[in-house]
Motif scaffolding. Structure first.
Motif, PDB file in Angstrom:
ATOM      1  N   MET A 113       0.938  -1.110  -0.061  1.00 27.94           N
ATOM      2  CA  MET A 113       0.035   0.137   0.000  1.00 27.94           C
ATOM      3  C   MET A 113       0.943   1.241   0.154  1.00 27.94           C
ATOM      4  O   MET A 113       1.922   1.277   0.795  1.00 27.94           O
ATOM      5  CB  MET A 113      -0.935   0.022   1.301  1.00 27.94           C
ATOM      6  N   SER A 114       0.305   2.346  -0.574  1.00 26.08           N
ATOM      7  CA  SER A 114       1.250   3.442  -0.989  1.00 26.08           C
ATOM      8  C   SER A 114       1.366   4.138   0.561  1.00 26.08           C
ATOM      9  O   SER A 114       2.756   4.844   0.493  1.00 26.08           O
ATOM     10  CB  SER A 114       0.830   4.285  -2.038  1.00 26.08           C
ATOM     11  N   HIS A 115       0.661   3.918   1.247  1.00 26.97           N
ATOM     12  CA  HIS A 115       0.753   4.811   2.447  1.00 26.97           C
ATOM     13  C   HIS A 115       0.884   3.686   3.829  1.00 26.97           C
ATOM     14  O   HIS A 115      -0.009   2.726   3.815  1.00 26.97           O
ATOM     15  CB  HIS A 115      -0.287   5.879   2.966  1.00 26.97           C
ATOM     16  N   PRO A 116       1.831   3.695   4.567  1.00 28.37           N
ATOM     17  CA  PRO A 116       1.672   2.814   5.719  1.00 28.37           C
ATOM     18  C   PRO A 116       0.504   2.684   6.713  1.00 28.37           C
ATOM     19  O   PRO A 116       0.398   1.588   7.369  1.00 28.37           O
ATOM     20  CB  PRO A 116       3.035   3.137   6.578  1.00 28.37           C
ATOM     21  N   GLN A 117      -0.284   3.777   6.850  1.00 32.67           N
ATOM     22  CA  GLN A 117      -1.485   3.743   7.597  1.00 32.67           C
ATOM     23  C   GLN A 117      -2.603   3.473   6.924  1.00 32.67           C
ATOM     24  O   GLN A 117      -3.994   3.425   7.585  1.00 32.67           O
ATOM     25  CB  GLN A 117      -1.639   5.333   8.255  1.00 32.67           C
TER      26      GLN A 117
ATOM     27  N   ASN B 130      -9.709   7.737   3.232  1.00 31.05           N
ATOM     28  CA  ASN B 130      -9.835   6.595   3.278  1.00 31.05           C
ATOM     29  C   ASN B 130     -10.121   5.812   1.683  1.00 31.05           C
ATOM     30  O   ASN B 130     -11.138   5.002   1.536  1.00 31.05           O
ATOM     31  CB  ASN B 130     -11.226   6.235   4.021  1.00 31.05           C
ATOM     32  N   LEU B 131      -9.242   5.982   0.804  1.00 36.07           N
ATOM     33  CA  LEU B 131      -8.981   5.311  -0.415  1.00 36.07           C
ATOM     34  C   LEU B 131      -7.598   4.558  -0.402  1.00 36.07           C
ATOM     35  O   LEU B 131      -6.827   5.398  -1.151  1.00 36.07           O
ATOM     36  CB  LEU B 131      -9.512   6.240  -1.488  1.00 36.07           C
ATOM     37  N   PRO B 132      -7.599   3.188  -0.271  1.00 38.17           N
ATOM     38  CA  PRO B 132      -6.330   2.628  -0.295  1.00 38.17           C
ATOM     39  C   PRO B 132      -5.655   2.348  -1.799  1.00 38.17           C
ATOM     40  O   PRO B 132      -6.546   2.359  -2.788  1.00 38.17           O
ATOM     41  CB  PRO B 132      -6.585   1.351   0.434  1.00 38.17           C
ATOM     42  N   ALA B 133      -4.529   2.939  -1.964  1.00 42.42           N
ATOM     43  CA  ALA B 133      -3.980   2.895  -3.228  1.00 42.42           C
ATOM     44  C   ALA B 133      -2.636   2.073  -3.240  1.00 42.42           C
ATOM     45  O   ALA B 133      -1.945   1.827  -2.450  1.00 42.42           O
ATOM     46  CB  ALA B 133      -3.696   4.217  -3.788  1.00 42.42           C
ATOM     47  N   VAL B 134      -2.421   1.655  -4.719  1.00 39.21           N
ATOM     48  CA  VAL B 134      -1.159   0.879  -4.675  1.00 39.21           C
ATOM     49  C   VAL B 134      -0.628   1.575  -6.160  1.00 39.21           C
ATOM     50  O   VAL B 134      -1.207   1.573  -7.130  1.00 39.21           O
ATOM     51  CB  VAL B 134      -1.402  -0.652  -5.177  1.00 39.21           C
ATOM     52  N   ARG B 135       0.756   2.225  -6.134  1.00 35.06           N
ATOM     53  CA  ARG B 135       1.193   2.696  -7.367  1.00 35.06           C
ATOM     54  C   ARG B 135       2.333   1.846  -7.919  1.00 35.06           C
ATOM     55  O   ARG B 135       3.060   1.109  -7.351  1.00 35.06           O
ATOM     56  CB  ARG B 135       1.660   4.129  -6.774  1.00 35.06           C
ATOM     57  N   TRP B 136       2.766   2.324  -9.065  1.00 37.08           N
ATOM     58  CA  TRP B 136       3.855   1.617  -9.788  1.00 37.08           C
ATOM     59  C   TRP B 136       3.692   0.276 -10.030  1.00 37.08           C
ATOM     60  O   TRP B 136       4.459  -0.558  -9.891  1.00 37.08           O
ATOM     61  CB  TRP B 136       5.258   1.920  -8.955  1.00 37.08           C
TER      62      TRP B 136
END
Length: 398
Positions: free
Chosen positions: A96-100, A180-186
């Motif tokens: 996940m792009s942000h640890p939280q 509150n929108l989880p995201a994955v990048r690259w």
């Protein structure tokens, strides 16, 4: 002509191989035969079962068709070979792009984007002069408003996870986390395609085209950590509308993982061949010896050096097996061939394992009919290509 006789004879000596949804043992045994000669033979039972389950997960049994592209083989250094697992889903080597952001999402609706998740940059050469604090604040607010619109668009269509081919900066990441929108990048293009196939989603190139129908659906998306290392992977699994699976290999070093990948690929191909055509011939050179006898018998009807030479070529395989097993090839091959002719049994081959019997059926050594026929047909094609070359001009001739 000799090749045609050999291929037809293989069909004649082949046997049907019985297996079903409740009886997978014959398939597993076949894959174990494939893995016996590899470095990974100490785990051959577990790897064979994984390979069979993977192939059956993506197989269309009615059409007898298996698309091996739907089976992704991934590996990660660390852990034991026994930790290799079959995942009914896709793994992505990202977190996940942000640890939280949440590490687990159930019943995820996935927006698969190939457009950058950030305000657009002008294509031409440009320069923005910011000479006052007010202008800077204004510019920042415009960017935030633009980005808020993107996030809101994803929220409106019902997305609970965004997978993006491009990256986004820390500010965008922070806003995504707060909305509150989880995201994955690259995430790479090949992986995006697999995710789209697996989850039944559509790859969206522009935000304007994002609709609820284009979202992919997965029962569970989770982030997994490996031991004490910082390595993390994203698992996208449990979906009903597609069949893509991943074989996730663990091993002590890179060489072991690469070797396991090669072994599993062989096992997958064997299982695929048996599902497409469940006929088998016995190994240990028995099929080649039997074909050699059949072609030799036919050479009386079709006289010629080529036919006789074809029988010698077929004999080369069992002869090499005998030589590599430490046996006397010149004595062993004629003895086995005489035994086949005498007992009219095509199952006699070279006893490579020194079991005490030449009967390959008793030794449980066999291979797929499709594979054996293709070997003979392809070898014949190559020879025909070479024979079509009349002359080779080399620079030294001038």
């Amino acid at each position: 002509m000799a090749s045609r006789i050999a291929v037809e004879h293989l069909e004649h000596i082949s046997q049907k191989f019985g297996f079903g949804p409740t009886n997978l043992e014959p398939l597993v045994q076949t894959c174990m035969t494939t893995l016996s000669s590899k470095i990974v033979n100490r785990c051959k039972r577990a790897l064979a079962e994984i390979s069979v389950k993977a192939v059956l997960s993506v197989a269309d049994l009615e059409r007898k068709y298996v698309n091996l592209d739907l089976i992704k083989v991934e590996g990660k250094v660390g852990g034991k070979l026994e930790d290799t697992e079959l995942i009914y889903g896709i793994t992505v080597d990202k977190d996940m792009s942000h640890p939280q952001m949440p590490k687990q999402i159930e019943y995820a609706k996935i927006a698969i984007l190939t457009c950058p998740f950030e305000p657009p940059k002008p294509k031409t050469k440009h320069k923005v002069e910011v000479d006052t604090v007010e202008k800077f604040q204004n510019l920042r607010q415009q960017e935030q408003k633009y980005f808020d619109g993107m996030v809101q668009k994803c929220k409106d269509v019902g997305a609970t996870l965004v997978i993006c081919q491009w990256g986004f900066d820390d500010e965008a990441n922070h806003l995504l986390m707060h909305r509150n929108l989880p995201a994955v990048r690259w995430v790479g293009g090949v992986e995006l395609e697999l995710i789209a196939i697996a989850t039944g989603g559509r790859i969206v190139p522009r935000f304007q085209e994002l609709t609820p129908e284009k979202l992919g659906r997965a029962g569970l998306v989770r982030e997994k950590s490996f031991g004490t290392t910082k390595d993390k992977m994203l698992y996208i699994e449990q979906y009903a509308n597609s069949k893509a699976v991943t074989i996730f290999i663990r091993g002590g070093n890179k060489m072991m993982i690469e070797e396991t990948k090669r072994g599993i690929h062989d096992a997958l191909c064997v299982a695929r061949n048996l599902i497409c055509n469940n006929s088998i011939v016995y190994g240990g050179g028995s099929a080649e010896i039997s074909c050699s006898v059949a072609v030799e018998t036919a050479s009386d009807k079709y006289p010629g050096y080529a036919i006789r030479a074809f029988t010698d070529a077929l004999d080369a395989v069992p002869m090499a097996l005998a030589e590599n097993s430490g046996l006397q090839p010149i004595e062993t091959l004629p003895a086995v061939k005489a035994q086949q002719i005498k007992e009219n049994n095509p199952h006699f081959g070279i006893d490579c394992n020194d079991v005490g019997t030449n009967d390959m059926r008793a030794q449980n050594v066999f291979e797929t009919l499709i594979g054996k026929q293709q070997q003979i047909l392809l070898a014949t094609q190559v020879v025909k290509m070479i024979l079509k070359i009349d002359d080779v001009i080399s620079p030294s001739d001038y």
